[in-house]
Enzyme design. Structure first.
Site, PDB file in Angstrom:
ATOM      1  N   CYS A   1       0.848  -1.192   0.000  1.00 65.38           N
ATOM      2  CA  CYS A   1       0.000   0.000   0.000  1.00 65.38           C
ATOM      3  C   CYS A   1       0.887   1.246   0.000  1.00 65.38           C
ATOM      4  CB  CYS A   1      -0.878  -0.022   1.245  1.00 65.38           C
ATOM      5  SG  CYS A   1      -1.487   1.590   1.727  1.00 65.38           S
ATOM      6  N   GLU A   2       0.647   2.132  -0.966  1.00 69.17           N
ATOM      7  CA  GLU A   2       1.524   3.301  -1.067  1.00 69.17           C
ATOM      8  C   GLU A   2       1.194   4.368  -0.021  1.00 69.17           C
ATOM      9  OE1 GLU A   2       1.023   4.653  -5.060  1.00 69.17           O
ATOM     10  OE2 GLU A   2      -0.635   5.984  -4.583  1.00 69.17           O
ATOM     11  N   HIS A   3       0.090   4.209   0.682  1.00 67.95           N
ATOM     12  CA  HIS A   3      -0.255   5.208   1.710  1.00 67.95           C
ATOM     13  C   HIS A   3       0.360   4.877   3.062  1.00 67.95           C
ATOM     14  CE1 HIS A   3      -3.943   5.645  -1.024  1.00 67.95           C
ATOM     15  NE2 HIS A   3      -3.025   6.503  -1.374  1.00 67.95           N
ATOM     16  N   HIS A   4       0.593   3.573   3.291  1.00 62.91           N
ATOM     17  CA  HIS A   4       1.136   3.169   4.593  1.00 62.91           C
ATOM     18  C   HIS A   4       2.391   2.312   4.500  1.00 62.91           C
ATOM     19  CE1 HIS A   4      -3.224   3.904   5.323  1.00 62.91           C
ATOM     20  NE2 HIS A   4      -2.759   4.504   6.395  1.00 62.91           N
TER      21      HIS A   4
ATOM     22  N   GLN B   1      -4.942  -0.519  -4.897  1.00 65.56           N
ATOM     23  CA  GLN B   1      -5.452  -1.701  -5.593  1.00 65.56           C
ATOM     24  C   GLN B   1      -6.167  -1.361  -6.908  1.00 65.56           C
ATOM     25  OE1 GLN B   1      -7.255  -4.626  -3.002  1.00 65.56           O
ATOM     26  NE2 GLN B   1      -8.490  -5.443  -4.671  1.00 65.56           N
TER      27      GLN B   1
ATOM     28  N   HIS C   1      -5.573  -5.865   2.948  1.00 66.52           N
ATOM     29  CA  HIS C   1      -4.642  -4.759   3.171  1.00 66.52           C
ATOM     30  C   HIS C   1      -4.222  -4.760   4.639  1.00 66.52           C
ATOM     31  CE1 HIS C   1      -5.608  -2.349  -0.631  1.00 66.52           C
ATOM     32  NE2 HIS C   1      -6.274  -3.473  -0.724  1.00 66.52           N
TER      33      HIS C   1
ATOM     34  N   CYS D   1      -2.799  -2.525   6.163  1.00 63.06           N
ATOM     35  CA  CYS D   1      -3.040  -1.224   6.802  1.00 63.06           C
ATOM     36  C   CYS D   1      -4.471  -1.129   7.326  1.00 63.06           C
ATOM     37  CB  CYS D   1      -2.727  -0.090   5.834  1.00 63.06           C
ATOM     38  SG  CYS D   1      -3.656  -0.158   4.313  1.00 63.06           S
TER      39      CYS D   1
END
Ligand SMILES: [Zn+2]
Length: 240
Positions: free
Chosen positions: A132-135, A173, A201, A203
């Site tokens: 996940c590119e946010h976490h 995703q 995920h 996260c």
């Protein structure tokens, strides 16, 4: 409730070029954060992304990651920790994010469809290991792919390799799903492509809301798969 309204307003204001967001935080609000919104089908890369060699990138990441660990208070002279910055740098560049480098894109040779197989071809339960590119936490799941041959076919393992290549990037995703579909259309010379990704995920399961049972399903249907009956046939194969 009040916060939601504020956040929405900021969302609208912060869009740049119609396909991206400015630097992620405005007036202290995290624009994307837990919402996991995809902003573009292209992985956002800056223009100097490939100026440095992989070796040079690993050297820099090693030093920066050591800084992070030291900032957290860890003693990097400890036997168990001293190799960690190097290991993480190597893992980032050569393993879990190798798909950022176009040089690593799998070479796909196409063969003539000699058997004149005209039905749907389904490859299901393809491993998806992404991040996940946010976490920067793992996304783990399965991809199911289907296509109708345009007269050309590819080796089945190439589908796995294409899925893996696009998964090995910082991802959302939805973007991963579309990137794989687009690549399959290109290499197979057909629009008749479908893909479903069902993934968990970390996260979501190990932090934040800590929901361990939910998974996220995304799909992309093109060409013949826009037809409901064709789509249903694909979904039926997934139950077998
Ligand atoms: Zn996340």
């Amino acid at each position: 409730m009040k916060d939601d309204i504020k956040l929405l307003k900021l969302n609208g204001k912060s869009r740049i070029n119609g396909n991206g967001y400015s630097n992620g935080k405005i007036n202290g609000y995290d624009i994307i954060g837990d919402n996991h919104i995809a902003t573009s089908t292209d992985t956002p890369m800056h223009k100097n992304a490939f100026v440095l060699s992989d070796d040079a990138k690993m050297e820099i990441i090693k030093d920066k990651f050591r800084d992070i660990l030291e900032t957290m208070g860890l003693d990097l002279t400890d036997d168990s920790l001293q190799g960690t910055p190097q290991r993480v740098a190597k893992m980032f560049v050569q393993e879990i994010f190798y798909g950022l480098n176009p040089e690593n894109k799998p070479m796909v040779s196409v063969f003539e469809n000699k058997f004149n197989y005209g039905e749907m071809l389904v490859e299901k339960n393809i491993n998806v290991n992404s991040t996940c590119e946010h976490h920067f936490l793992p996304i783990v799941g399965k991809a199911h792919v289907a296509y109708f041959s345009s007269g050309q076919v590819i080796g089945l393992s190439k589908i796995n390799r294409i899925v893996d290549y696009f998964a090995r990037r910082p991802q959302v995703q939805e973007r991963l799903t579309v990137q794989i579909a687009n690549e399959l259309k290109k290499v197979l010379h057909t629009n008749d492509v479908a893909i479903i990704i069902d993934a968990k995920h970390m996260c979501v399961s190990s932090r934040g809301i800590q929901d361990e049972s939910s998974s996220t399903v995304t799909a992309e249907y093109s060409g013949k798969f826009k037809d409901k009956s064709v789509r249903e046939e694909f979904l039926k194969y997934l139950d077998l």
